[in-house]
Design a protein around this motif. Structure first.
Motif, short mmCIF file in Angstrom:
data_model
loop_
_atom_site.label_atom_id
_atom_site.label_comp_id
_atom_site.label_asym_id
_atom_site.label_seq_id
_atom_site.Cartn_x
_atom_site.Cartn_y
_atom_site.Cartn_z
N ALA A 30 0.83 -1.22 -0.04
CA ALA A 30 -0.08 0.02 0.17
C ALA A 30 0.95 1.16 0.01
CB ALA A 30 -0.95 -0.05 1.21
N GLY A 53 -2.63 4.80 -1.80
CA GLY A 53 -1.80 4.89 -0.88
C GLY A 53 -1.78 5.86 -0.01
N THR A 56 -3.58 5.77 3.72
CA THR A 56 -2.65 4.81 4.50
C THR A 56 -1.45 5.38 4.91
OG1 THR A 56 -3.56 2.82 3.26
CG2 THR A 56 -1.47 2.47 4.45
N GLY A 231 1.33 3.40 -4.31
CA GLY A 231 2.04 3.36 -3.16
C GLY A 231 3.47 4.16 -3.28
#
Length: 323
Positions: A30, A53, A56, A231
């Motif tokens: 991620a 991402g 996150t 990511g």
């Protein structure tokens, strides 16, 4: 570097994928080696497609999710090395505004109890002092103190988000991660919340990591902008430089897709082919090469790193921009 409040170095967050019959175990990358810094009083916008991402990243920075690798430094202190008790003490300075104003407030609690809770957890003030702070913070975010005795269902989406901002602000933090704070709101309400965030930043000297998929919102509120893809951070630049001269093909495609207010404006639309690769099995080399119209052989093998272009503050991870 004394004015740097937050440093993120090669941050990684991998989620394991459940193993199935005759399939090897794998992980979803991620966040895969993200690095940037945020100066005091600055707003860094983080933008990209859904699933890239960015949310996150914000949650790992605040240790709402444990990192898989990398470092997070706040005021020069390694957050990854802190004990649970030490990290709990720093929570006052590191806060978050969540995306959904309906899901982020407990429907069974009155607003006064929601806003008092952070003060109680950190042992700040007596009950009367906490109630006074609740009324003060409601006034600051544009709601009267008399709203404290109501429940979340009695408020509109914009009012709920003001309450969410009040909750993050009541501990007087230094850094706020705003995770798509206006994406669930009407356009007319979005501008009110953005202006409120800017006013609060000036009033309290706040630093923001502002996460969004809306390029116009990011341009309005940010000082610098980072663009994420699968990511990874592919471009990082002051907003004037990034919007005027995007260096990465992905950033160029994003900006070409953003609507403009002038219906007579002419510009070239960049249409990307293919789908976003599976983050559990990302392509080798540059993650964007499967959709990039300028992909070269080296893009399929060598992963590009962020390098300076067009000045020392504009960075791009792309083989089109050589050393």
């Amino acid at each position: 570097m004394s004015d740097v409040l937050l440093q993120v170095r090669e941050l990684k967050k991998y989620f394991p994928v459940q193993k199935k019959w005759f399939q090897p175990a794998s992980v979803v990358k991620a966040v895969d080696g993200v690095s940037f810094s945020i100066r005091r009083g600055e707003t860094l916008g983080l933008v990209g497609e859904s699933g890239c991402g960015k949310s996150t990243t914000g949650r790992v920075i605040l240790h709402l999710l444990p990192p898989t690798g990398g470092e997070v430094l706040y005021k020069g202190k390694h957050l990854t090395n802190l004990s649970a008790a030490e990290l709990r003490g720093l929570r006052k300075e590191l806060q978050i505004v969540f995306q959904d104003p309906y899901a982020s407030l407990d429907p069974r609690m009155k607003i006064r109890d929601i806003l008092q809770e952070p003060l109680e957890i950190h042992g700040i003030g007596s009950r009367q002092e906490r109630l006074k702070k609740v009324e003060e913070i409601l006034e600051i975010v544009g709601l009267g103190g008399h709203y404290a005795n109501r429940y979340p269902h009695e408020f509109s989406g914009g009012q709920r988000q003001r309450i969410g901002i009040a909750r993050s602000l009541i501990l007087r933090p230094s850094l706020i991660v705003a995770d798509e704070p206006v994406s669930a709101l009407d356009v007319s309400i979005q501008s009110q919340i953005l202006n409120l965030l800017q006013d609060l930043q000036e009033q309290f000297g706040l630093t923001y990591l502002f996460i969004s998929h809306d390029l116009s919102v990011v341009k309005h509120i940010s000082d610098r902008v980072g663009v994420m893809y699968l990511g990874r951070l592919v471009e990082l630049a002051p907003k004037e430089s990034l919007y005027a001269s995007p260096a990465h093909p992905y950033t160029q495609a994003l900006l070409s897709a953003a609507p403009v207010a002038n219906p007579d404006a002419k510009r070239q639309r960049i249409i990307l082919t293919g789908d976003v690769p599976n983050p559990a099995h990302p392509p080798a080399g540059c993650a964007f090469h499967t959709r990039c119209p300028h992909a070269m052989e080296t893009c399929k093998v060598v992963r590009p790193t962020l390098k300076a272009v067009d000045g020392h503050e504009h960075f791009v991870a792309c083989h089109l921009h050589g050393e």
